[in-house]
Design an enzyme around this catalytic site. Structure first.
Site, PDB file in Angstrom:
ATOM      1  N   ARG A  66      -9.943  -4.706  12.594  1.00 20.17           N
ATOM      2  CA  ARG A  66      -9.207  -3.665  11.898  1.00 20.17           C
ATOM      3  C   ARG A  66      -8.274  -4.262  10.837  1.00 20.17           C
ATOM      4  O   ARG A  66      -8.075  -3.698   9.770  1.00 20.17           O
ATOM      5  CB  ARG A  66      -8.402  -2.852  12.929  1.00 20.17           C
ATOM      6  CG  ARG A  66      -8.197  -1.468  12.449  1.00 20.17           C
ATOM      7  CD  ARG A  66      -7.643  -0.507  13.429  1.00 20.17           C
ATOM      8  NE  ARG A  66      -7.333   0.669  12.631  1.00 20.17           N
ATOM      9  CZ  ARG A  66      -8.014   1.786  12.643  1.00 20.17           C
ATOM     10  NH1 ARG A  66      -9.036   1.931  13.447  1.00 20.17           N
ATOM     11  NH2 ARG A  66      -7.665   2.781  11.862  1.00 20.17           N
ATOM     12  N   LEU A  97      -5.802   5.389  10.414  1.00 23.44           N
ATOM     13  CA  LEU A  97      -4.442   4.876  10.201  1.00 23.44           C
ATOM     14  C   LEU A  97      -4.505   3.683   9.275  1.00 23.44           C
ATOM     15  O   LEU A  97      -5.297   2.764   9.512  1.00 23.44           O
ATOM     16  CB  LEU A  97      -3.865   4.393  11.535  1.00 23.44           C
ATOM     17  CG  LEU A  97      -3.374   5.423  12.524  1.00 23.44           C
ATOM     18  CD1 LEU A  97      -2.792   4.714  13.738  1.00 23.44           C
ATOM     19  CD2 LEU A  97      -2.347   6.325  11.872  1.00 23.44           C
ATOM     20  N   VAL A  98      -3.680   3.689   8.236  1.00 27.41           N
ATOM     21  CA  VAL A  98      -3.628   2.482   7.401  1.00 27.41           C
ATOM     22  C   VAL A  98      -2.729   1.464   8.107  1.00 27.41           C
ATOM     23  O   VAL A  98      -1.835   1.830   8.862  1.00 27.41           O
ATOM     24  CB  VAL A  98      -3.125   2.794   5.964  1.00 27.41           C
ATOM     25  CG1 VAL A  98      -4.100   3.693   5.242  1.00 27.41           C
ATOM     26  CG2 VAL A  98      -1.731   3.389   5.968  1.00 27.41           C
ATOM     27  N   THR A 113      -0.985  14.205   4.144  1.00 33.47           N
ATOM     28  CA  THR A 113      -0.883  15.624   4.467  1.00 33.47           C
ATOM     29  C   THR A 113      -1.563  15.881   5.805  1.00 33.47           C
ATOM     30  O   THR A 113      -2.612  15.309   6.103  1.00 33.47           O
ATOM     31  CB  THR A 113      -1.473  16.505   3.344  1.00 33.47           C
ATOM     32  OG1 THR A 113      -1.338  17.869   3.729  1.00 33.47           O
ATOM     33  CG2 THR A 113      -2.932  16.199   3.053  1.00 33.47           C
ATOM     34  N   HIS A 114      -0.911  16.722   6.613  1.00 29.63           N
ATOM     35  CA  HIS A 114      -1.373  16.931   7.989  1.00 29.63           C
ATOM     36  C   HIS A 114      -1.402  18.437   8.285  1.00 29.63           C
ATOM     37  O   HIS A 114      -0.445  19.149   7.965  1.00 29.63           O
ATOM     38  CB  HIS A 114      -0.416  16.216   8.952  1.00 29.63           C
ATOM     39  CG  HIS A 114      -0.828  16.371  10.382  1.00 29.63           C
ATOM     40  ND1 HIS A 114      -1.900  15.678  10.922  1.00 29.63           N
ATOM     41  CD2 HIS A 114      -0.346  17.162  11.375  1.00 29.63           C
ATOM     42  CE1 HIS A 114      -2.048  16.037  12.184  1.00 29.63           C
ATOM     43  NE2 HIS A 114      -1.120  16.927  12.487  1.00 29.63           N
ATOM     44  N   ASP A 146       4.345   5.936   7.691  1.00 28.48           N
ATOM     45  CA  ASP A 146       4.875   4.698   8.281  1.00 28.48           C
ATOM     46  C   ASP A 146       3.821   4.177   9.258  1.00 28.48           C
ATOM     47  O   ASP A 146       2.681   4.635   9.254  1.00 28.48           O
ATOM     48  CB  ASP A 146       6.250   4.936   8.927  1.00 28.48           C
ATOM     49  CG  ASP A 146       6.179   5.887  10.116  1.00 28.48           C
ATOM     50  OD1 ASP A 146       5.052   6.208  10.565  1.00 28.48           O
ATOM     51  OD2 ASP A 146       7.247   6.314  10.602  1.00 28.48           O
ATOM     52  N   ALA A 147       4.205   3.229  10.114  1.00 32.35           N
ATOM     53  CA  ALA A 147       3.206   2.587  10.967  1.00 32.35           C
ATOM     54  C   ALA A 147       2.756   3.470  12.133  1.00 32.35           C
ATOM     55  O   ALA A 147       1.793   3.144  12.824  1.00 32.35           O
ATOM     56  CB  ALA A 147       3.762   1.269  11.487  1.00 32.35           C
ATOM     57  N   GLY A 148       3.433   4.578  12.374  1.00 26.85           N
ATOM     58  CA  GLY A 148       3.086   5.426  13.510  1.00 26.85           C
ATOM     59  C   GLY A 148       2.015   6.456  13.175  1.00 26.85           C
ATOM     60  O   GLY A 148       1.524   6.525  12.046  1.00 26.85           O
TER      61      GLY A 148
HETATM   62  C1  GAR Z   1      -6.728  18.550   5.623  1.00 24.35           C
HETATM   63  O1  GAR Z   1      -6.410  19.731   6.318  1.00 24.35           O
HETATM   64  C2  GAR Z   1      -5.819  17.413   6.062  1.00 24.35           C
HETATM   65  O2  GAR Z   1      -4.541  17.818   6.421  1.00 24.35           O
HETATM   66  C3  GAR Z   1      -6.553  16.903   7.273  1.00 24.35           C
HETATM   67  O3  GAR Z   1      -7.882  16.897   6.878  1.00 24.35           O
HETATM   68  C4  GAR Z   1      -8.097  18.015   6.017  1.00 24.35           C
HETATM   69  C5  GAR Z   1      -8.883  17.533   4.821  1.00 24.35           C
HETATM   70  O4  GAR Z   1      -9.603  18.568   4.237  1.00 24.35           O
HETATM   71  N1  GAR Z   1      -6.045  15.633   7.655  1.00 24.35           N
HETATM   72  C6  GAR Z   1      -5.778  15.295   8.910  1.00 24.35           C
HETATM   73  O5  GAR Z   1      -6.045  15.993   9.862  1.00 24.35           O
HETATM   74  C7  GAR Z   1      -5.145  13.929   9.080  1.00 24.35           C
HETATM   75  N2  GAR Z   1      -4.591  13.796  10.393  1.00 24.35           N
HETATM   76  P1  GAR Z   1     -10.478  18.315   2.928  1.00 24.35           P
HETATM   77  O6  GAR Z   1     -11.454  17.189   3.245  1.00 24.35           O
HETATM   78  O7  GAR Z   1     -11.168  19.610   2.669  1.00 24.35           O
HETATM   79  O8  GAR Z   1      -9.531  17.934   1.822  1.00 24.35           O
END
Ligand code: GAR
Length: 199
Positions: A66, A97-98, A113-114, A146-148
């Site tokens: 990794r 995770l980066v 974005t989450h 961050d790292a988490g």
């Molecule tokens: C988004 O809803 C983003 O928040 C999520 O993947 C989707 C990407 O959609 N990311 C995560 O769940 C990261 N933990 P897309 O491929 O249509 O842009």
């Protein structure tokens, strides 16, 4: 002021990337997307190719550890970015995770974005986990990485109501609508702010 130079990392369909590309193409945009990176053959890469944005693919399985993958990812970001490191690295549906190589190359300049209201429901299944918990309101969050696992400083958040009969797919689609708009807003305002100076 020259537009901020952004690299976007994706894993999936790239609807969020497509929104960033549309925003970057607006005449007065504060940012330009100089490269798109994926950890596999993500369908979303098509949006970048259509917009003539350079792309690169760095699969985890092509690297013995990794840490090697993380270093290759950092190198690919630098290469795509060209003459200088990017002003901002945006994880837009990047499902890995980066690690330290990427984090240390871009201190305070990586955002993610989450699809949930962090700190609730971090990880790869934010929408599914929120639905399974029975929440009535969920949403989307943009954080500094961050790292988490989704533990970074919260930069923006928007709420979305859960409807009776929602499935993971229907709820995720409604979340993505507000999420795309929020991410474009955050990227635009960070792009307009001066980059932090090294200590
Ligand atoms: C988004 O809803 C983003 O928040 C999520 O993947 C989707 C990407 O959609 N990311 C995560 O769940 C990261 N933990 P897309 O491929 O249509 O842009």
């Amino acid at each position: 002021m020259a537009p901020a130079r952004i690299i976007v990392l994706i894993s999936g369909t790239g609807s969020t990337l497509a929104a960033l590309i549309r925003a970057a193409q607006a005449p007065d945009s504060a940012f330009e997307i100089v490269g798109v990176l994926a950890d596999g053959d993500a369908p979303g890469l098509a949006h970048a190719r259509q917009a003539a944005i350079p792309t690169a693919v760095v699969p985890l399985r092509d690297h013995p550890t990794r840490a090697d993958w993380d270093r290759a990812l950092a190198a690919a970001i630098a290469e795509l970015s060209g003459r200088a490191l990017p002003d901002l690295v945006v994880l837009a549906g990047f499902m890995k995770l980066v690690g330290p190589a990427v984090l240390s190359a871009h201190p305070g300049r990586i955002i993610n974005t989450h699809p949930a209201l962090l700190p609730s429901f971090p990880g790869a299944h934010g929408v599914r986990d929120a639905l399974a918990h029975g929440v009535k309101i969920t949403g989307a969050t943009v954080i500094e990485v961050d790292a988490g696992i989704d533990t970074g400083r919260i930069l923006a958040q928007r709420a979305v109501e859960v409807h009776e009969g929602d499935t993971e797919e229907t709820l995720h689609e409604r979340i993505k609508v507000v999420e795309r708009e929020m991410l474009v807003d955050v990227v635009s305002s960070l792009a307009a702010a001066p980059a932090p100076q090294p200590a």
